[in-house]
Design an enzyme around this catalytic site. Sequence first.
Site, mmCIF file in Angstrom:
data_model
loop_
_atom_site.group_PDB
_atom_site.id
_atom_site.type_symbol
_atom_site.label_atom_id
_atom_site.label_comp_id
_atom_site.label_asym_id
_atom_site.label_seq_id
_atom_site.Cartn_x
_atom_site.Cartn_y
_atom_site.Cartn_z
ATOM 1 N N ASP A 53 30.812 62.484 64.950
ATOM 2 C CA ASP A 53 29.540 61.894 64.533
ATOM 3 C C ASP A 53 29.552 60.381 64.747
ATOM 4 O OD1 ASP A 53 31.229 61.303 62.442
ATOM 5 O OD2 ASP A 53 29.929 62.138 60.861
ATOM 6 N N SER A 54 30.683 59.857 65.269
ATOM 7 C CA SER A 54 30.703 58.471 65.755
ATOM 8 C C SER A 54 29.651 58.266 66.829
ATOM 9 C CB SER A 54 32.089 58.105 66.294
ATOM 10 O OG SER A 54 32.521 59.063 67.241
ATOM 11 N N ASP A 92 32.161 67.535 64.718
ATOM 12 C CA ASP A 92 31.948 67.074 63.343
ATOM 13 C C ASP A 92 30.753 67.754 62.697
ATOM 14 O OD1 ASP A 92 33.891 65.245 62.575
ATOM 15 O OD2 ASP A 92 32.889 63.551 63.552
ATOM 16 N N LYS A 121 34.960 69.924 61.959
ATOM 17 C CA LYS A 121 35.640 68.904 61.149
ATOM 18 C C LYS A 121 34.712 68.461 60.023
ATOM 19 C CE LYS A 121 36.710 64.594 62.868
ATOM 20 N NZ LYS A 121 35.960 63.643 61.990
ATOM 21 N N GLU A 123 34.589 65.933 56.264
ATOM 22 C CA GLU A 123 35.253 64.869 55.508
ATOM 23 C C GLU A 123 35.413 65.270 54.043
ATOM 24 O OE1 GLU A 123 33.175 61.144 56.111
ATOM 25 O OE2 GLU A 123 33.312 61.334 58.287
ATOM 26 N N GLU A 190 42.462 59.117 58.760
ATOM 27 C CA GLU A 190 41.876 57.899 59.348
ATOM 28 C C GLU A 190 42.212 56.696 58.479
ATOM 29 O OE1 GLU A 190 37.773 58.171 60.539
ATOM 30 O OE2 GLU A 190 37.660 56.020 60.979
HETATM 31 O O1 KIV Z 1 33.412 60.702 64.526
HETATM 32 C C1 KIV Z 1 34.488 60.485 65.081
HETATM 33 O O2 KIV Z 1 34.567 60.141 66.264
HETATM 34 C C2 KIV Z 1 35.695 60.633 64.293
HETATM 35 C C3 KIV Z 1 36.927 59.985 64.811
HETATM 36 C C4 KIV Z 1 36.813 58.528 64.726
HETATM 37 C C5 KIV Z 1 38.140 60.513 64.166
HETATM 38 O O3 KIV Z 1 35.680 61.240 63.260
#
Ligand code: KIV
Length: 273
Positions: A53-54, A92, A121, A123, A190
């Site tokens: 989600d980056s 994510d 993934k 959090e 992280e």
């Molecule tokens: O969203 C993302 O790219 C991430 C990484 C920075 C681990 O969670």
Amino acid sequence: MYKKTDKSDNRVTINTLAKLKQQGEKFTCLTAYDASFAILLDNAGVDVVLVGDSLGMVIQGHDTTVPVTMEHMIYHASCVASNLEHALLMVDMPFMSYTNIEQALKNAARLMQEGGAQLVKLEGGRTQLDIVRALADRGVPVCAHLGLQPQSVHKTGGYHVQGRTRDAAQTMIKDASLLEEAGADILLLECVPDLLAQEITSNVTIPVIGIGAGGNTDAQVLVLQDILGITPGRPPKFSKNFMAGKGSVREAIDAYIQAVKNGRFPAEEHIFS
Ligand code: KIV
């Protein structure tokens, strides 16, 4: 468009990653949000591609990951998924898409069915145990993300190294074990101190991927645009520009893979203590 090679008999699975951990071999992960980079990473032999989600920052230009929606994740995941023949695809779950079991199951299913995710993934630590268990029980592979949790940035007041106090470190160590017991297949740490990441990595049997978590995790992940030196502003301390002195993006990706596998990345200057 780049020509794809046939690596279909060589697909990375969560079992491959578990075996690499047992053998003490490092593996690699990089982010991608589109087909062109997905093919480049796949052909270079990156083990795990993360549609993170980056993308809220890297693609959409926001300050945080909070504005990213399920529709955004599915769109970018599907652009990547259909172009991977080797790497495992991790995607994510975006902000507020897993607030209860029913919602998490529905959204994880969408990421897998519409986005092509092979691993989702999310959090959070002990608060996510029921959700991780529900997903795992229904056959959804899960990566649990501990340490700095960017989706909570407005609550935590910024992007800070986590686990520096004794209590916070103990909580993270315990959370890692609880998440493994609940059925998580992978952990991602992280921005945590090197020694804490090392302790967590040796405490759990599942593979641990680190970003800003020192050199003793089982794998490393970075944002692709960071390693290509094209992220605007000051690069994060834990990242490295692998494009420097290289003639092509593929050479930079190859250098990242080699540096992770040989243990040359991260170096002292990329590590938090
Ligand atoms: O969203 C993302 O790219 C991430 C990484 C920075 C681990 O969670």
